[in-house]
Design an enzyme around this catalytic site. Structure first.
Site, short mmCIF file in Angstrom:
data_model
loop_
_atom_site.label_atom_id
_atom_site.label_comp_id
_atom_site.label_asym_id
_atom_site.label_seq_id
_atom_site.Cartn_x
_atom_site.Cartn_y
_atom_site.Cartn_z
CD GLU A 1 -1.90 -6.48 2.92
OE1 GLU A 1 -1.53 -5.49 2.27
OE2 GLU A 1 -3.07 -6.62 3.32
N GLY B 1 0.79 -1.22 0.00
CA GLY B 1 0.00 0.00 0.00
C GLY B 1 0.82 1.27 0.00
#
Length: 225
Positions: free
Chosen positions: A106, A30
């Site tokens: 993640e 991100g």
């Protein structure tokens, strides 16, 4: 007054400075993580000795670009620290992640870390999770049936598209973005969703975050368990 991008840079660099020599590091995904990886690269050039595991192909490219040495789970079984962003964070440090589509990797990386640190700007702090659609990673085969099962749990699933095509994760799966409005019991919803055949993983991160570093207009603060 700092804008959102400046706040992301601030918390990303703050988190990178927590990494110590010799650590094995999980690199999230991100726009906020970008700044963390960039700062880590600068520290590596200055002599910091680390190895890292990225949570997405995009993060891996950033790491190579900035000179952060990479490894994988065939060589490393536990990480000292994992640093990642979030789409929503509630007062109990429960998270919604997956806006970028890397939620499975993640979660694997966060679970393998002794310490999981989340970096966000203050706009991501919420009283209850759920305003941001919950990403649920599903197998492409039978995703339509899985979608119906999720709807039975109260969600409204939408198959994710990008650039006019069905979005495919780095693991070759699809993502259903599910609107639940308010998620009052994230732990229960996580269990219910994971019981569904076809669900690979969800973007609910419950009981995983150890610290949240928040970028605010007046500086950086942190929330711990």
């Amino acid at each position: 007054m700092q804008n959102v991008d400046e706040l992301k840079k601030l918390v990303g660099e703050e988190a990178a400075n927590l990494v110590k020599d010799g650590m094995k590091v999980g690199l999230g995904s991100g726009s906020t993580v970008y700044w963390m990886v960039k700062r880590l690269g600068e520290r590596v050039q200055d002599g910091l000795n680390i190895t890292a595991i990225p949570t997405s192909n995009t993060t891996a490219k950033w790491a190579v670009e900035f000179g952060v040495p990479l490894t994988d789970f065939s060589k490393v079984q536990q990480l000292d620290i994992a640093i990642d962003g979030a789409d929503e964070v509630d007062k109990n440090l429960q998270l919604i992640k997956g806006g970028g589509g890397a939620l499975l990797r993640e979660k694997v990386v966060a679970a393998a870390a002794k310490e999981f640190i989340v970096i966000v700007d203050e706009s991501k702090l919420v009283s209850h999770l759920g305003a941001f659609p919950l990403a649920v990673e599903v197998t492409p085969f039978g995703w339509e049936i899985t979608s119906v099962s999720i709807a039975d749990l109260g969600g409204t699933p939408t198959l994710r598209h990008k650039d006019g095509e069905v979005f495919v994760t780095d693991n070759g799966n699809y993502i259903l973005d599910c609107s639940f409005n308010q998620i009052l019991d994230p732990e229960a919803l996580q269990k219910d969703l994971k019981m569904l055949v076809g669900v690979v993983e969800t973007g609910l991160f419950v009981g995983m975050a150890d610290k949240v570093i928040v970028g605010k207009a007046d500086g950086v603060s942190s929330i711990t368990k």
